[in-house]
Motif scaffolding. Sequence first.
Motif, PDB file in Angstrom:
ATOM      1  N   ARG A 185      62.244  25.072  36.759  1.00  0.00           N
ATOM      2  CA  ARG A 185      61.009  25.318  37.487  1.00  0.00           C
ATOM      3  C   ARG A 185      60.837  26.808  37.762  1.00  0.00           C
ATOM      4  NH1 ARG A 185      57.516  21.081  37.346  1.00  0.00           N
ATOM      5  NH2 ARG A 185      58.674  19.125  37.473  1.00  0.00           N
ATOM      6  N   VAL A 186      59.603  27.188  38.078  1.00  0.00           N
ATOM      7  CA  VAL A 186      59.343  28.571  38.439  1.00  0.00           C
ATOM      8  C   VAL A 186      60.173  28.948  39.651  1.00  0.00           C
ATOM      9  CG1 VAL A 186      57.570  30.176  39.228  1.00  0.00           C
ATOM     10  CG2 VAL A 186      56.993  28.420  37.556  1.00  0.00           C
ATOM     11  N   ARG A 187      60.830  30.072  39.573  1.00  0.00           N
ATOM     12  CA  ARG A 187      61.601  30.547  40.719  1.00  0.00           C
ATOM     13  C   ARG A 187      60.642  30.942  41.838  1.00  0.00           C
ATOM     14  NH1 ARG A 187      65.844  34.511  37.530  1.00  0.00           N
ATOM     15  NH2 ARG A 187      66.923  32.887  36.374  1.00  0.00           N
ATOM     16  N   ALA A 188      60.989  30.596  43.041  1.00  0.00           N
ATOM     17  CA  ALA A 188      60.092  30.899  44.149  1.00  0.00           C
ATOM     18  C   ALA A 188      60.866  31.405  45.348  1.00  0.00           C
ATOM     19  CB  ALA A 188      59.306  29.651  44.530  1.00  0.00           C
ATOM     20  N   GLY A 189      60.140  31.995  46.252  1.00  0.00           N
ATOM     21  CA  GLY A 189      60.769  32.480  47.467  1.00  0.00           C
ATOM     22  C   GLY A 189      60.843  31.391  48.496  1.00  0.00           C
ATOM     23  N   ALA A 190      60.189  31.553  49.618  1.00  0.00           N
ATOM     24  CA  ALA A 190      60.275  30.545  50.678  1.00  0.00           C
ATOM     25  C   ALA A 190      58.884  30.262  51.215  1.00  0.00           C
ATOM     26  CB  ALA A 190      61.181  31.056  51.798  1.00  0.00           C
ATOM     27  N   GLY A 191      58.762  29.117  51.909  1.00  0.00           N
ATOM     28  CA  GLY A 191      57.543  28.793  52.628  1.00  0.00           C
ATOM     29  C   GLY A 191      56.351  28.588  51.748  1.00  0.00           C
ATOM     30  N   ALA A 192      55.219  29.187  52.142  1.00  0.00           N
ATOM     31  CA  ALA A 192      53.944  28.954  51.478  1.00  0.00           C
ATOM     32  C   ALA A 192      53.976  29.342  50.005  1.00  0.00           C
ATOM     33  CB  ALA A 192      52.841  29.721  52.200  1.00  0.00           C
ATOM     34  N   GLU A 195      55.762  26.706  47.906  1.00  0.00           N
ATOM     35  CA  GLU A 195      54.909  25.545  47.675  1.00  0.00           C
ATOM     36  C   GLU A 195      53.821  25.853  46.647  1.00  0.00           C
ATOM     37  OE1 GLU A 195      53.378  24.245  51.382  1.00  0.00           O
ATOM     38  OE2 GLU A 195      55.340  23.735  52.238  1.00  0.00           O
ATOM     39  N   LEU A 196      53.257  27.054  46.714  1.00  0.00           N
ATOM     40  CA  LEU A 196      52.220  27.439  45.765  1.00  0.00           C
ATOM     41  C   LEU A 196      52.796  27.537  44.354  1.00  0.00           C
ATOM     42  CD1 LEU A 196      49.286  28.249  45.307  1.00  0.00           C
ATOM     43  CD2 LEU A 196      49.924  30.617  45.856  1.00  0.00           C
ATOM     44  N   ALA A 197      53.982  28.118  44.233  1.00  0.00           N
ATOM     45  CA  ALA A 197      54.630  28.228  42.922  1.00  0.00           C
ATOM     46  C   ALA A 197      54.901  26.854  42.326  1.00  0.00           C
ATOM     47  CB  ALA A 197      55.929  29.017  43.038  1.00  0.00           C
ATOM     48  N   VAL A 231      54.323  33.113  34.734  1.00  0.00           N
ATOM     49  CA  VAL A 231      54.293  33.113  36.197  1.00  0.00           C
ATOM     50  C   VAL A 231      55.462  33.954  36.701  1.00  0.00           C
ATOM     51  CG1 VAL A 231      54.303  31.695  38.277  1.00  0.00           C
ATOM     52  CG2 VAL A 231      53.300  30.796  36.162  1.00  0.00           C
ATOM     53  N   CYS A 232      55.139  35.015  37.411  1.00  0.00           N
ATOM     54  CA  CYS A 232      56.177  35.920  37.892  1.00  0.00           C
ATOM     55  C   CYS A 232      56.823  35.380  39.166  1.00  0.00           C
ATOM     56  CB  CYS A 232      55.585  37.306  38.164  1.00  0.00           C
ATOM     57  SG  CYS A 232      55.034  38.151  36.668  1.00  0.00           S
ATOM     58  N   THR A 233      58.023  35.882  39.442  1.00  0.00           N
ATOM     59  CA  THR A 233      58.683  35.554  40.700  1.00  0.00           C
ATOM     60  C   THR A 233      57.757  35.939  41.858  1.00  0.00           C
ATOM     61  OG1 THR A 233      60.830  35.984  39.701  1.00  0.00           O
ATOM     62  CG2 THR A 233      60.729  35.968  42.103  1.00  0.00           C
ATOM     63  N   PRO A 234      57.502  35.041  42.785  1.00  0.00           N
ATOM     64  CA  PRO A 234      56.519  35.300  43.840  1.00  0.00           C
ATOM     65  C   PRO A 234      56.853  36.526  44.685  1.00  0.00           C
ATOM     66  CG  PRO A 234      57.092  32.983  43.794  1.00  0.00           C
ATOM     67  CD  PRO A 234      58.061  33.676  42.887  1.00  0.00           C
ATOM     68  N   GLN A 235      55.806  37.247  45.039  1.00  0.00           N
ATOM     69  CA  GLN A 235      55.930  38.310  46.015  1.00  0.00           C
ATOM     70  C   GLN A 235      55.784  37.689  47.409  1.00  0.00           C
ATOM     71  OE1 GLN A 235      53.193  41.478  45.002  1.00  0.00           O
ATOM     72  NE2 GLN A 235      53.701  41.344  42.824  1.00  0.00           N
ATOM     73  N   GLN A 236      55.858  38.505  48.421  1.00  0.00           N
ATOM     74  CA  GLN A 236      55.839  37.977  49.784  1.00  0.00           C
ATOM     75  C   GLN A 236      54.540  37.259  50.115  1.00  0.00           C
ATOM     76  OE1 GLN A 236      56.728  40.875  52.779  1.00  0.00           O
ATOM     77  NE2 GLN A 236      56.712  39.403  54.458  1.00  0.00           N
TER      78      GLN A 236
END
Length: 295
Positions: A185-192, A195-197, A231-236
């Motif tokens: 899966r797309v790597r994601a940070g935390a929280g919103a 979920e968006l990723a 899809v890039c690794t999410p920013q803040q």
Amino acid sequence: MSGLKLFHTTDGGVTEVAPRLADVEADVQGLIERHMQTMLGVRFLASEYSTGAVHGGRIDSLGLDENNAPVIVEYKRGTDAGVINQGLFYMSWLLDHRDAFHRLVRERFGSAVATQVVWTAPRLICVAGDFSRYDVHAVREHRRSIDLVRYRFYGADHLSLQTVASVTGQPVGARVGSRVSRAPRVRAGAGAMEELAAAVDEVLRGLGDDVIAVQRQQYCAFRRLRNFACVCTPQQSKLLVYLKVDPTQVDLVPGFTRDVTGLGHHGTGDLEVQLRTDRDLERAEDLFRLGYAVA
């Protein structure tokens, strides 16, 4: 046999354009090698590459895909039950002769590109007049990344390429018999943003059964034969998606879409989409479908 029907339309009516196979295999190989990046999303490296006197073979085409994975392309004029095994035979040789492949990349594209070659998922693309149901089943049983592509010529000026099967295999170096999970899966940070990723991942995978996800360090590429979204690794506070969509054919919206032609970024594609909310994702879905359609 392909079920595609092509018609030439005029004011007086329509005429069906009958499909045909190439006169000889070399006609297909030569055309694709001359336009490999446009047709397959693969940078061409070498044709009829000799595997040496001991191995005694010639790889039809060698290339490097958009995610820097080595690619072997094998061609057959019609249906040939041996094309997959032949390609896998060459794949085994390639994995044992990585230095030779690196030299090819360095000579053609330079040292910087050669250092970026990714060996975890080398690909085999088989281009043939047709495939049997046994071929389609066979690729799903192998541990390699394999694409089966059916070609047809229409008239004098048209060529169709249709993906019959596309499989992401077990990463090279993984223990034989170990469990192969679904593409990452797309790597994601935390929280919103996490979920968006996840929601973006679901939408992109849901565009078609032929969508393959390829995880790289800084992005996850979604492809058919070619990448259509990265899809890039999410920013803040936002998630960046790069699409293979012509920015000049889109009404650009400041803060949402941007033309990044010629600008450096992770992944591939000239249209940048900035996502911050679920509403942005809804707005982007038509763009995702457009990218998928032209891949």
